[in-house]
Write an enzyme that holds these catalytic residues in place. Structure first.
Site, PDB file in Angstrom:
ATOM      1  N   CYS A 133     -27.408  31.556  -4.729  1.00 56.93           N
ATOM      2  CA  CYS A 133     -27.452  31.989  -3.216  1.00 56.93           C
ATOM      3  C   CYS A 133     -28.481  30.900  -2.445  1.00 56.93           C
ATOM      4  CB  CYS A 133     -28.470  33.506  -3.522  1.00 56.93           C
ATOM      5  SG  CYS A 133     -28.714  33.731  -1.613  1.00 56.93           S
ATOM      6  N   CYS A 174     -36.389  31.689   9.555  1.00 57.80           N
ATOM      7  CA  CYS A 174     -35.560  32.290  10.073  1.00 57.80           C
ATOM      8  C   CYS A 174     -35.989  32.611  11.833  1.00 57.80           C
ATOM      9  CB  CYS A 174     -34.855  33.401   9.502  1.00 57.80           C
ATOM     10  SG  CYS A 174     -33.334  34.052  10.394  1.00 57.80           S
ATOM     11  N   CYS A 182     -35.345  39.965  12.072  1.00 62.93           N
ATOM     12  CA  CYS A 182     -34.723  41.320  11.717  1.00 62.93           C
ATOM     13  C   CYS A 182     -35.645  42.051  11.007  1.00 62.93           C
ATOM     14  CB  CYS A 182     -33.555  41.190  10.590  1.00 62.93           C
ATOM     15  SG  CYS A 182     -32.110  40.472  11.174  1.00 62.93           S
ATOM     16  N   CYS A 208     -36.490  42.199   6.931  1.00 60.99           N
ATOM     17  CA  CYS A 208     -36.425  40.999   6.251  1.00 60.99           C
ATOM     18  C   CYS A 208     -37.483  39.993   6.052  1.00 60.99           C
ATOM     19  CB  CYS A 208     -35.504  39.816   6.834  1.00 60.99           C
ATOM     20  SG  CYS A 208     -35.229  38.320   5.891  1.00 60.99           S
ATOM     21  N   GLY A 228     -32.625  32.074   6.367  1.00 58.96           N
ATOM     22  CA  GLY A 228     -32.201  31.587   7.328  1.00 58.96           C
ATOM     23  C   GLY A 228     -30.691  32.093   7.751  1.00 58.96           C
ATOM     24  N   SER A 239     -22.629  34.335   4.974  1.00 64.18           N
ATOM     25  CA  SER A 239     -23.051  35.740   5.503  1.00 64.18           C
ATOM     26  C   SER A 239     -23.784  35.601   6.679  1.00 64.18           C
ATOM     27  CB  SER A 239     -24.066  36.421   4.608  1.00 64.18           C
ATOM     28  OG  SER A 239     -24.690  37.603   5.036  1.00 64.18           O
ATOM     29  N   HIS A 282     -35.223  46.651  -0.305  1.00 61.79           N
ATOM     30  CA  HIS A 282     -36.595  46.157  -1.015  1.00 61.79           C
ATOM     31  C   HIS A 282     -37.453  46.231  -0.130  1.00 61.79           C
ATOM     32  CE1 HIS A 282     -32.921  44.305  -3.140  1.00 61.79           C
ATOM     33  NE2 HIS A 282     -33.360  44.929  -4.243  1.00 61.79           N
TER      34      HIS A 282
END
Lengths: 341, 226
Positions: free
Chosen positions: A105, A112, A116, A119, A157, A189, A287
């Site tokens: 990943c 970023c 959101c 996040c 990011g 993504s 999470h």
């Protein structure tokens, strides 16, 4: 003078470099071969280049591979790598082994900008874009690089906010002169920046994953400010105009939040807005992060949500949480602490 | 809402317009304007490029829906592509714009409008459109000279206009960052809406503070500059 890095250059860029340095044209292919197919740590190890060619390269360039600064291992086998970017900022990369499938990943930015609500990366703000070399290095410089089978652009990011470097990294990953991976083993993504999404779909064959998280405009706006300017209905309209479902896949990521997006109303609306798109939904357990007002749906609710979507004809799976004990799981990557030191 | 028969720009269609002015308001902050030939909703953004085929970026409109001119307030990002080129343009030079878009729009209920830097633009657009009843405008900047439109806003908002200045102080400003104000103020009604606009760092930090102080997250509406 800071020397430029060879690692991260495309074949075309390498051809321009060897031309500028007045080296033979075929040298470009030899160099990319050393960079992306072999394991060396210095230009001097490019032994099929003449000594003078290596000296000329050394005068202006470095190899550019960066070792990780730190590695953490989860009880489930997941590993989290910490890399130093060229701007002296830190990024994290997760290696997720699962039977024969070894997924990396990768991050595309330091921090970023998208903010959101759920996040961790967004909480550290934005510190810069990664270069293609820094993205590819996250695969090439981990211990397990030769066994990597899949790559997901789901780390720190927003990939489509750094599209040029992401496309370049995809070219390096998938070209015969590069790592020669199939684009069908790579997923990018995004939260859905429509103009960049169109360009990505035109210029790459990698799979697409879209962070959906709510089918309702007002809810998605609360969770993801991007909905203010690039609403999901516009993203879906664009996706409908592409041929997904055969060679190339589109999936939708859906983090499950208790009492917020896990009701029958959401199942019905998801079925409605995704009608006609050959896709799958990945349900993700939330999470919790510090200062968040959100809770995860229960395992029973997530399982029921999955069953009901499947019953409506939308292939739905639950993504296994991996690396939660080392903060490598979805939405938990952050290098804020390293940057405060 | 604007009125009159105006040319409407279709989505994704770039339109060439000529700048009627370009002013450097303070160091590296510019206000450009061009004739308004389309309708928009206060709070919306448009894409702008200094070249027909060049990359474009989104900017909040910083003028009223009925104003004759469309204004855009922007900060020059030195390492960026668009803004250094925009700042070189003068009256009569061309830029290319997209149709207005976005849903960061005015709401009738009582609200705090919280911004830093050029993030004041959508709120200024709402104000210029006559939409600011029950609103408290909080603007954060490092230096006092960077509180653009200050006189006009003070005259109209009165005590509901608050300037938070982090590097300078005078009797009319809160001495500190916007986020510091949000941490310390006694007046954060839970039933108000909180509109946030600016850089991601500010928006995320302010949102966390508001949530920590008991504001329901569904009362927080964020617009992030990216």
């Amino acid at each position: 003078m800071n020397k430029d890095r060879l690692f991260g250059k495309t074949l075309k860029e390498m051809q321009a470099i060897v031309k500028k340095l007045e080296l033979p044209g075929f040298t470009a292919g030899q160099i990319t071969d050393w960079l992306y197919k072999k394991k060396i740590s210095h230009i001097d190890e490019m032994t099929n280049l003449s000594k003078s060619a290596r000296e000329i390269l050394n005068a202006s360039y470095v190899l550019g591979l960066e070792s990780s600064q730190k590695v953490q291992s989860s009880t489930d086998g997941t590993k989290k790598y910490l890399f130093n970017s060229s701007s002296e900022k830190f990024i994290e990369t997760a290696f997720i082994p699962d039977k024969d499938r070894h997924t990396v990943c990768v991050s595309t930015q330091v921090g970023c900008k998208m903010g959101c609500l759920f996040c961790m990366t967004g909480k550290q703000g934005f510190q810069g874009n990664l270069t293609a070399g820094e993205i590819v290095n996250q695969v090439r410089s981990i211990d397990e690089w030769e066994s990597v089978s899949n790559i997901v652009y789901m780390g720190m990011g927003e990939p489509l906010d750094n599209l040029d470097e992401v496309l370049k990294s995809l070219e390096i990953f998938t070209s015969d002169w590069g790592l020669a991976m199939s684009p069908r083993r790579i997923t990018v993504s995004t939260i859905g920046i429509t103009p960049s999404l169109v360009e990505f779909l035109e210029k790459s064959n990698a799979h697409l994953a879209v962070s959906l998280h709510s089918p309702f405009d007002h809810e998605r706006k609360m969770l993801m400010p991007i909905q203010q300017v690039y609403p999901i209905d516009e993203v879906l309209k664009e996706i409908r105009s592409w041929d997904f479902g055969r060679q190339r896949r589109v999936s939708f990521e859906y983090i499950m939040f208790k009492d917020l997006n896990d009701t029958q109303r959401h199942i019905d609306e998801l079925a409605k807005i995704l009608n006609g798109i050959r896709c799958r939904i990945n349900l993700i357990r939330f999470h919790p992060i510090p200062d968040t007002p959100l809770d995860s749906s229960s395992d029973e609710t997530i399982a029921s949500f999955k069953d009901q979507l499947n019953a409506k004809g939308i292939i739905t799976t639950i993504r296994a949480s991996r690396g939660e004990d080392i903060y490598a799981a979805c939405g938990l990557l952050s290098t804020k602490k390293q940057m405060e030191k | 809402m604007p009125s009159g028969e105006l040319k409407y720009i279709k989505k994704s269609q770039l339109t060439k317009v000529a700048l009627s002015s370009s002013k450097e308001l303070t160091e590296e902050v510019y206000l450009i304007s061009f004739k308004r030939e389309f309708e928009f909703l206060p709070g919306q953004v448009i894409g702008i490029s200094p070249e027909e085929d060049g990359p474009r970026r989104l900017y909040s409109i910083c003028s009223g829906a009925d104003d004759d001119e469309v204004k855009i307030l922007y900060n020059v990002v030195k390492e960026g592509y668009v803004t250094p080129r925009l700042s070189d343009l003068r009256e009569g030079d061309a830029i290319w714009i997209t149709a207005p878009r976005g849903k960061f729009l005015y709401d009738d209920g009582p609200a705090y409008w919280i911004s830093t830097g050029t993030g004041i633009a959508p709120f200024y657009s709402m104000f210029r459109s006559g939409l600011f009843e029950n609103k408290r405008l909080i603007h954060g900047e490092r230096f006092i000279e960077r509180f653009w439109f200050s006189d006009e806003l003070r005259d109209n908002f009165g005590d509901n206009y608050l300037r938070c200045c982090s590097q300078e102080s005078d009797e009319s400003t809160f001495n500190g960052r916007v986020t510091e104000y949000l941490k310390t103020t006694d007046h954060l009604p839970a039933d108000y809406k909180y509109y946030l606009c600016g850089r991601a760092e500010m928006v995320v930090e302010a949102r966390d503070i508001l949530i920590g102080r008991g504001i329901p997250f569904n009362n927080i509406i964020s617009e992030i500059y990216f």
